[in-house]
Design an enzyme around this catalytic site. Structure first.
Site, mmCIF file in Angstrom:
data_model
loop_
_atom_site.group_PDB
_atom_site.id
_atom_site.type_symbol
_atom_site.label_atom_id
_atom_site.label_comp_id
_atom_site.label_asym_id
_atom_site.label_seq_id
_atom_site.Cartn_x
_atom_site.Cartn_y
_atom_site.Cartn_z
ATOM 1 N N TRP A 99 1.009 -1.150 -0.026
ATOM 2 C CA TRP A 99 0.072 0.142 0.115
ATOM 3 C C TRP A 99 0.879 1.344 -0.010
ATOM 4 C CZ3 TRP A 99 -4.047 -1.782 -1.930
ATOM 5 C CH2 TRP A 99 -4.507 -3.055 -1.340
ATOM 6 N N ASP A 166 -1.249 7.199 6.238
ATOM 7 C CA ASP A 166 -2.080 6.223 5.905
ATOM 8 C C ASP A 166 -2.506 5.340 6.961
ATOM 9 O OD1 ASP A 166 -3.944 4.204 5.095
ATOM 10 O OD2 ASP A 166 -2.860 3.566 3.455
ATOM 11 N N LYS A 190 -11.490 -1.409 8.861
ATOM 12 C CA LYS A 190 -10.811 -2.195 9.818
ATOM 13 C C LYS A 190 -11.279 -1.796 11.244
ATOM 14 C CE LYS A 190 -7.941 -2.779 6.294
ATOM 15 N NZ LYS A 190 -7.628 -4.150 5.883
#
Length: 357
Positions: A99, A166, A190
């Site tokens: 990511w 992030d 999440k």
């Protein structure tokens, strides 16, 4: 057979959050209408957004001068929006996984990108150390938790430039010094809500400086100035986020989330280190994620991988423990809603499988 949810995302939510959200989907605030069918501009919905923002500010101790917005598109859209809005000449990125690499790829469309360090050569099995960040960078971008590889940055770096993070997979799992960041963003699926909404916390006086025309929907000011209501926001996921924020506060806030995260991780990592069949994939113990615990079978037991998966999932109800295809093995995702009972059941499963072999 009881099921235990270790999915990496979308992941488990507290049962009361699911139930309370479901009730509002049937009848929102006694209106006779479903939460899923009301207007986002209905007088009953604006208080949902207002309370969610207020709880976010309270739990994270967000300083004045920041705005919290709820938007769509996931963290993947933020990979583009961050450089669109914040990159003026040069940005620095710490490459700690898939990511982080994707975020860096998007930034290269808007200016110079410096990769300050990377653990890619070792399949991202640790967080790089000993690197320096150029003082003339507009920002340093970090990915605080790496779901695929099981590494986590549990601190704020001491650098001479603003940071952007992030925090998709460890957001709201621990206290954070928001003042160190120009922006924090996170996909909700999440620790915050169901899939479908993304949260961004933005330092207002850093917006509008980028030397480019920005399409309306990709300009953060569009959303900060309209309170997340420029266009139709993801109404149900925002309400679910509100319920989850209420739940986190009732549990004792982020300090309580951090405490139980450490307890869960200690239980699982201790068994991984003890069990003769398994070993962890992260080579530096201080980099081990508390959210995504990754492990594999030792070489002499590799042929048992599918057997363990079948045993854990089909016979003991350990849902979602298969590791990401790029690393193989197993992954136990232990977000805020995961219980001590859940990780103890996983440990019992591992011990039972060891006894069979």
């Amino acid at each position: 057979m009881k099921k235990y949810n270790f999915n990496a995302g979308p992941s488990m939510l507290p049962r009361e959050v699911i139930e309370n959200t479901a009730k509002q989907i049937l009848d929102f605030n006694g209106s006779g209408l479903s939460l899923a069918e009301i207007s986002h501009r209905a007088k009953d919905f604006q208080p949902v957004v207002d309370e969610a923002e207020a709880l976010m500010k309270e739990l994270l101790q967000i300083p004045d001068g920041y705005k919290t917005i709820f938007v769509g598109g996931g963290a993947s859209l933020e990979f583009c929006m961050i450089p669109y809005n914040f990159l003026i000449k040069k940005a620095a990125y710490l490459n700690t996984g898939v990511w982080a690499k994707k975020a860096m790829k998007e930034a290269k469309l808007f200016g110079e990108v410096v990769e300050v360090a990377s653990s890619a050569a070792d399949n991202y099995t640790y967080i790089p150390k000993g690197w320096t960040c150029p003082d003339d960078a507009d920002y340093l971008h970090v990915t605080t938790n790496n779901t695929i590889y099981g590494t986590e940055v549990r601190k704020e770096y001491d650098v001479n430039v603003p940071m952007i993070a992030d925090m998709s997979s460890d957001f709201l799992s621990r206290p954070v010094d928001v003042s160190k960041y120009d922006a924090i963003y996170a996909g909700a699926q999440k620790n915050l809500s169901m899939a479908g909404v993304t949260v961004a916390i933005l330092k207002e006086d850093k917006l509008g400086r980028a030397p480019r025309e920005i399409p309306t929907m990709l300009d953060y000011r569009t959303h900060t100035e309209k309170g997340s209501m420029f266009n139709t926001p993801p109404v149900v996921p925002i309400y679910c986020a509100l319920e989850n924020l209420r739940w986190i506060k009732a549990q004792g806030g982020l300090e309580a989330m951090d405490k139980i995260a450490k307890q869960r991780a200690e239980i699982v990592y201790s068994e991984i280190d003890r069990n003769k069949l398994f070993h962890g994939t992260v080579t530096c113990e201080e980099d081990r994620s508390l959210m995504n615990i990754c492990f594999v079978l030792n070489d002499e037991y590799k042929e048992l991988e599918q057997e363990f998966l079948d045993f854990a999932i089909k016979e003991r109800g350990m849902v979602g423990v298969k590791g990401h295809r790029s690393v193989g093995g197993f992954r136990a995702s232990c977000y805020n809603a995961q219980t001590i009972e859940g990780v103890q059941a996983l440990v019992a499963c591992m011990k039972e499988f060891e006894a069979k072999h």
